[in-house]
Scaffold this motif. Structure first.
Motif, PDB file in Angstrom:
ATOM      1  N   VAL A  51      48.238  55.012  31.653  1.00  0.00           N
ATOM      2  CA  VAL A  51      48.240  53.638  31.162  1.00  0.00           C
ATOM      3  C   VAL A  51      47.507  52.720  32.130  1.00  0.00           C
ATOM      4  N   GLU A  52      47.777  52.871  33.417  1.00  0.00           N
ATOM      5  CA  GLU A  52      47.141  51.999  34.409  1.00  0.00           C
ATOM      6  C   GLU A  52      45.631  52.215  34.444  1.00  0.00           C
ATOM      7  N   ARG A  53      45.211  53.471  34.419  1.00  0.00           N
ATOM      8  CA  ARG A  53      43.780  53.752  34.481  1.00  0.00           C
ATOM      9  C   ARG A  53      43.069  53.264  33.217  1.00  0.00           C
ATOM     10  N   THR A  54      43.723  53.422  32.075  1.00  0.00           N
ATOM     11  CA  THR A  54      43.112  52.961  30.828  1.00  0.00           C
ATOM     12  C   THR A  54      43.007  51.445  30.800  1.00  0.00           C
ATOM     13  N   ASP A  55      44.034  50.765  31.291  1.00  0.00           N
ATOM     14  CA  ASP A  55      43.979  49.305  31.348  1.00  0.00           C
ATOM     15  C   ASP A  55      42.851  48.836  32.264  1.00  0.00           C
ATOM     16  N   ARG A  56      42.681  49.496  33.396  1.00  0.00           N
ATOM     17  CA  ARG A  56      41.584  49.122  34.303  1.00  0.00           C
ATOM     18  C   ARG A  56      40.232  49.357  33.641  1.00  0.00           C
ATOM     19  N   ALA A  57      40.127  50.444  32.886  1.00  0.00           N
ATOM     20  CA  ALA A  57      38.866  50.722  32.198  1.00  0.00           C
ATOM     21  C   ALA A  57      38.566  49.651  31.154  1.00  0.00           C
ATOM     22  N   ILE A  58      39.592  49.211  30.418  1.00  0.00           N
ATOM     23  CA  ILE A  58      39.397  48.161  29.426  1.00  0.00           C
ATOM     24  C   ILE A  58      38.975  46.854  30.106  1.00  0.00           C
ATOM     25  N   ASP A  59      39.610  46.537  31.238  1.00  0.00           N
ATOM     26  CA  ASP A  59      39.231  45.324  31.971  1.00  0.00           C
ATOM     27  C   ASP A  59      37.775  45.388  32.415  1.00  0.00           C
ATOM     28  N   ALA A  60      37.353  46.549  32.917  1.00  0.00           N
ATOM     29  CA  ALA A  60      35.961  46.703  33.340  1.00  0.00           C
ATOM     30  C   ALA A  60      35.015  46.604  32.152  1.00  0.00           C
ATOM     31  N   ALA A  61      35.440  47.174  31.006  1.00  0.00           N
ATOM     32  CA  ALA A  61      34.605  47.095  29.801  1.00  0.00           C
ATOM     33  C   ALA A  61      34.440  45.656  29.360  1.00  0.00           C
ATOM     34  N   GLY A  62      35.536  44.906  29.371  1.00  0.00           N
ATOM     35  CA  GLY A  62      35.441  43.505  28.998  1.00  0.00           C
ATOM     36  C   GLY A  62      34.521  42.721  29.913  1.00  0.00           C
ATOM     37  N   ALA A  63      34.572  43.032  31.211  1.00  0.00           N
ATOM     38  CA  ALA A  63      33.697  42.339  32.159  1.00  0.00           C
ATOM     39  C   ALA A  63      32.229  42.667  31.906  1.00  0.00           C
ATOM     40  N   LEU A  64      31.952  43.924  31.556  1.00  0.00           N
ATOM     41  CA  LEU A  64      30.561  44.308  31.306  1.00  0.00           C
ATOM     42  C   LEU A  64      30.038  43.684  30.019  1.00  0.00           C
ATOM     43  N   VAL A  65      30.877  43.590  29.010  1.00  0.00           N
ATOM     44  CA  VAL A  65      30.473  42.905  27.770  1.00  0.00           C
ATOM     45  C   VAL A  65      30.221  41.430  28.042  1.00  0.00           C
ATOM     46  N   ASP A  66      31.092  40.819  28.843  1.00  0.00           N
ATOM     47  CA  ASP A  66      30.893  39.407  29.203  1.00  0.00           C
ATOM     48  C   ASP A  66      29.567  39.219  29.929  1.00  0.00           C
ATOM     49  N   ARG A  67      29.225  40.166  30.786  1.00  0.00           N
ATOM     50  CA  ARG A  67      27.947  40.055  31.498  1.00  0.00           C
ATOM     51  C   ARG A  67      26.776  40.132  30.534  1.00  0.00           C
ATOM     52  N   SER A  68      26.864  41.029  29.548  1.00  0.00           N
ATOM     53  CA  SER A  68      25.797  41.127  28.552  1.00  0.00           C
ATOM     54  C   SER A  68      25.680  39.833  27.754  1.00  0.00           C
ATOM     55  N   GLU A  69      26.812  39.228  27.433  1.00  0.00           N
ATOM     56  CA  GLU A  69      26.781  37.968  26.702  1.00  0.00           C
ATOM     57  C   GLU A  69      26.160  36.850  27.548  1.00  0.00           C
ATOM     58  N   ARG A  70      26.490  36.847  28.843  1.00  0.00           N
ATOM     59  CA  ARG A  70      25.895  35.825  29.712  1.00  0.00           C
ATOM     60  C   ARG A  70      24.379  36.008  29.826  1.00  0.00           C
ATOM     61  N   GLU A  71      23.950  37.261  29.885  1.00  0.00           N
ATOM     62  CA  GLU A  71      22.516  37.522  30.009  1.00  0.00           C
ATOM     63  C   GLU A  71      21.759  37.046  28.774  1.00  0.00           C
ATOM     64  N   ILE A  72      22.280  37.354  27.576  1.00  0.00           N
ATOM     65  CA  ILE A  72      21.584  36.920  26.363  1.00  0.00           C
ATOM     66  C   ILE A  72      21.673  35.408  26.214  1.00  0.00           C
ATOM     67  N   ASP A  73      22.785  34.808  26.660  1.00  0.00           N
ATOM     68  CA  ASP A  73      22.916  33.359  26.608  1.00  0.00           C
ATOM     69  C   ASP A  73      21.886  32.684  27.513  1.00  0.00           C
ATOM     70  N   GLU A  74      21.705  33.228  28.718  1.00  0.00           N
ATOM     71  CA  GLU A  74      20.723  32.657  29.637  1.00  0.00           C
ATOM     72  C   GLU A  74      19.309  32.825  29.093  1.00  0.00           C
ATOM     73  N   LEU A  75      19.048  33.967  28.468  1.00  0.00           N
ATOM     74  CA  LEU A  75      17.719  34.202  27.916  1.00  0.00           C
ATOM     75  C   LEU A  75      17.424  33.230  26.768  1.00  0.00           C
ATOM     76  N   VAL A  76      18.362  33.074  25.866  1.00  0.00           N
ATOM     77  CA  VAL A  76      18.168  32.160  24.738  1.00  0.00           C
ATOM     78  C   VAL A  76      18.010  30.729  25.227  1.00  0.00           C
ATOM     79  N   HIS A  77      18.853  30.334  26.147  1.00  0.00           N
ATOM     80  CA  HIS A  77      18.779  28.958  26.656  1.00  0.00           C
ATOM     81  C   HIS A  77      17.440  28.712  27.349  1.00  0.00           C
TER      82      HIS A  77
END
Length: 327
Positions: A51-77
């Motif tokens: 459970v702990e390892r899976t939760d950490r993986a989900i947190d890391a996945a969310g952070a990586l998706v957020d980074r992708s969103e920030r990158e496309i946001d910066e590019l569009v802007h």
């Protein structure tokens, strides 16, 4: 008076047999209890670790998706504020917008597709299904950036208004760009977390996977916040956007390092019990033999007393309790 020379049958099992059985039980019972307790402990530790390892993986996945969103946001802007784009849009040079901006970004791999919507028309570059979806998403006025699914693929997209020149600062168009969350994204996330990664549409169609284990339907059970175990695989999914049509990100992994210990523990316990039983049986056989010989001596002594004689093979002056009892 002569008594019959037979062994007493007061009990169904002779005392030496009962003693041997008691020895075997005394030797194996603690090991069996300790084995069961330890197995339960390992199982609980395995569940907690997963459970702990899976939760950490989900947190890391969310952070990586957020980074992708920030990158496309910066590019569009950045491109929506680019003076050259503003000039082309104001002049109605839509073909130049397509070739010099949208097609250029797609060829460079910065985006998978893009659209510029102006009062004079719409210009796009990229797959038709994607550009059509981007036009529809731009009209929704939903919060951006966001993740969408198109034709079984998952994209992160953003849109921004294209402002006019300083002489006419109003909005002259809208720029919409999208980047696919592809195998490279999944591989980066897999390397970061150590989990297998998959991207799926809302109806469970797998768009990207780093390992076939993410395709197990049971992993999509629950509400996205629950760690699911299916066989020797644990995993969890999370929505990548709001709404019922949200794409999903799946992380899954074989059971943790405790898995091999847990799966092999019953065999170890059984082997330990078997060796203990064998050793206890050997000791029990020796004990039974000694007990039976000494009980036979008491029996022979009692028969001799009943016959009015003393057995010649027992020394009456011995320190042995059995000898004294017989005498």
């Amino acid at each position: 008076m002569n008594l019959p020379r037979r062994r007493p049958r007061g009990a169904r099992l002779p005392y030496h047999t009962l003693g041997a059985i008691a020895l075997v039980l005394a030797a194996t019972f603690p090991i069996a209890v300790m084995g069961i307790v330890f197995y339960q402990f390992v199982g609980q530790a395995l569940t907690t670790d997963s459970v702990e390892r899976t939760d950490r993986a989900i947190d890391a996945a969310g952070a990586l998706v957020d980074r992708s969103e920030r990158e496309i946001d910066e590019l569009v802007h950045s491109y929506s504020q680019w003076p050259a784009l503003t000039t082309m849009v104001e002049a109605g040079r839509l073909e130049a917008v397509r070739t010099d901006v949208l097609a250029f970004l797609a060829e460079q791999g910065s985006v998978s597709g893009g659209v510029v919507i102006t009062p004079a028309g719409v210009v796009a570059a990229g797959p038709d299904a994607l550009t059509a979806a981007l036009i529809g998403e731009a009209g929704r006025n939903a919060p951006s950036p966001r993740v969408i699914a198109v034709n079984g693929q998952v994209f992160v997209m953003d849109d921004d208004p294209v402002r006019g020149s300083s002489a006419d600062p109003g909005t002259v168009g809208r720029l919409v760009l999208a980047r696919r969350l592809d195998a490279r994204f999944a591989a980066d996330l897999a390397n970061l977390t150590g989990f297998a990664v998959g991207l799926a549409t809302a109806d469970g169609v797998i768009a990207v996977e780093t390992d076939p284990i993410v395709t197990r339907p049971a992993l999509l059970a629950g509400d996205g916040g629950t760690v699911v175990r299916t066989g020797d695989i644990v995993g969890r999914w999370m929505p990548l956007a709001t709404g019922p049509a949200s794409p999903m990100l799946i992380v899954a992994s074989p059971m943790s390092a405790l898995r091999s210990t847990s799966s092999g523990l019953p065999t170890v316990i059984l082997a330990l019990l078997a060796m203990t039983v064998i050793a206890a049986l050997i000791l029990a056989a020796l004990l039974a033999r000694v007990l039976r010989r000494r009980l036979d001596a008491v029996h022979d002594g009692l028969i001799a007393v009943a016959d009015g004689r003393v057995p010649p093979d027992l020394a009456t002056g011995s320190d042995d309790d059995i000898a004294r009892l017989a005498a």
